[in-house]
Design an enzyme around this catalytic site. Structure first.
Site, PDB file in Angstrom:
ATOM      1  N   ARG A  42     -16.804  24.142   3.459  1.00 47.53           N
ATOM      2  CA  ARG A  42     -16.387  22.823   3.945  1.00 47.53           C
ATOM      3  C   ARG A  42     -17.634  21.962   4.146  1.00 47.53           C
ATOM      4  NH1 ARG A  42     -13.383  26.491   6.917  1.00 47.53           N
ATOM      5  NH2 ARG A  42     -11.142  26.311   6.608  1.00 47.53           N
ATOM      6  N   LYS A  66     -14.277  24.865  11.373  1.00 48.49           N
ATOM      7  CA  LYS A  66     -12.845  24.707  11.636  1.00 48.49           C
ATOM      8  C   LYS A  66     -12.238  25.915  12.344  1.00 48.49           C
ATOM      9  CE  LYS A  66      -8.453  23.683   9.449  1.00 48.49           C
ATOM     10  NZ  LYS A  66      -7.727  23.436   8.225  1.00 48.49           N
ATOM     11  N   HIS A 130     -13.398  16.951   1.133  1.00 51.07           N
ATOM     12  CA  HIS A 130     -12.844  18.262   0.752  1.00 51.07           C
ATOM     13  C   HIS A 130     -12.807  18.450  -0.764  1.00 51.07           C
ATOM     14  CE1 HIS A 130     -11.583  20.666   4.160  1.00 51.07           C
ATOM     15  NE2 HIS A 130     -11.271  19.556   4.789  1.00 51.07           N
ATOM     16  N   ARG A 133     -14.835  21.515  -2.093  1.00 53.26           N
ATOM     17  CA  ARG A 133     -14.179  22.799  -1.776  1.00 53.26           C
ATOM     18  C   ARG A 133     -12.950  23.006  -2.653  1.00 53.26           C
ATOM     19  NH1 ARG A 133     -13.774  26.604   2.513  1.00 53.26           N
ATOM     20  NH2 ARG A 133     -11.675  27.041   3.269  1.00 53.26           N
ATOM     21  N   HIS A 156      -7.457  31.421   4.227  1.00 51.41           N
ATOM     22  CA  HIS A 156      -6.115  30.859   4.359  1.00 51.41           C
ATOM     23  C   HIS A 156      -5.131  31.940   4.776  1.00 51.41           C
ATOM     24  CE1 HIS A 156      -6.968  27.178   1.547  1.00 51.41           C
ATOM     25  NE2 HIS A 156      -7.367  26.981   2.785  1.00 51.41           N
ATOM     26  N   TYR A 165      -3.229  24.047  -1.593  1.00 50.46           N
ATOM     27  CA  TYR A 165      -4.483  23.390  -1.228  1.00 50.46           C
ATOM     28  C   TYR A 165      -5.264  22.931  -2.464  1.00 50.46           C
ATOM     29  CZ  TYR A 165      -9.118  22.815   0.914  1.00 50.46           C
ATOM     30  OH  TYR A 165     -10.322  22.316   1.327  1.00 50.46           O
TER      31      TYR A 165
END
Length: 182
Positions: A42, A66, A130, A133, A156, A165
């Site tokens: 990230r 995160k 993002h 990523r 995840h 995603y």
């Protein structure tokens, strides 16, 4: 109408064009893009990195911003060469992506502006912080077709979250419908 979310850069020629644009403006910005594309980190985990966090290493150990979990991200051969080149004249305590004015790490909004400029020049849409990523994830999945490994890399909760995603689920639906006819 809801705004469209950030997406991966699917076309490799656009990635190359963005690299060229960033390199011509700033080697720091170019290296930030390369590191993001090649690690899947990230942007919030990339910006505070110091030279000593990467130089001479085969992987990066970080506490993810995160999730607040310790995570190990491998560094491929090519990015390790870029790290050596980029950090050659730097001390271990310097930030990799320091502001020219403050010598502190650039902020997320600055990283966004850097990426947005290069994306607009290259003709890419739906780009944000993002994007690096997601682009890593998209191309990793396309090469290895391994959602389970990518799920682990991204931390995840499920493969379906990972595929959504990186924009694979919708892309697969679109492709399937395109080839379907009665």
């Amino acid at each position: 109408m809801t705004p469209r979310t950030v997406e991966p850069i699917r076309e490799k020629w656009i990635i190359e064009k963005m690299k060229t644009i960033l390199r011509s403006r700033s080697y720091r910005d170019y290296f930030m893009f390369l590191l993001g594309l090649n690690t899947g980190l990230r942007v919030g985990d990339i910006l505070p990195l110091k030279v000593g966090d990467l130089r001479g290493k085969r992987y990066i150990n970080i506490i993810e911003e995160k999730t607040n979990k310790a995570k190990r991200f491998p560094l491929n051969r090519e990015i390790r060469e870029y790290i050596m080149d980029y950090t050659m004249a730097m001390s271990d305590e310097e930030y990799l992506f320091a502001s020219n004015m403050t010598k502190e790490p650039i902020q997320r909004d600055r990283a966004y502006k850097i990426l947005k400029y290069a994306a607009e020049e290259a003709g890419a849409e739906y780009v944000g912080t993002h994007t690096m990523r997601k682009t890593f994830g998209y191309h990793f999945y396309k090469k290895y077709n391994d959602a389970s490994m990518l799920q682990k890399i991204f931390n995840h909760s499920s493969q379906s979250v990972t595929l959504k995603y990186i924009g694979i689920s919708q892309e697969e639906i679109d492709d399937a419908i395109d080839d379907f006819s009665l």
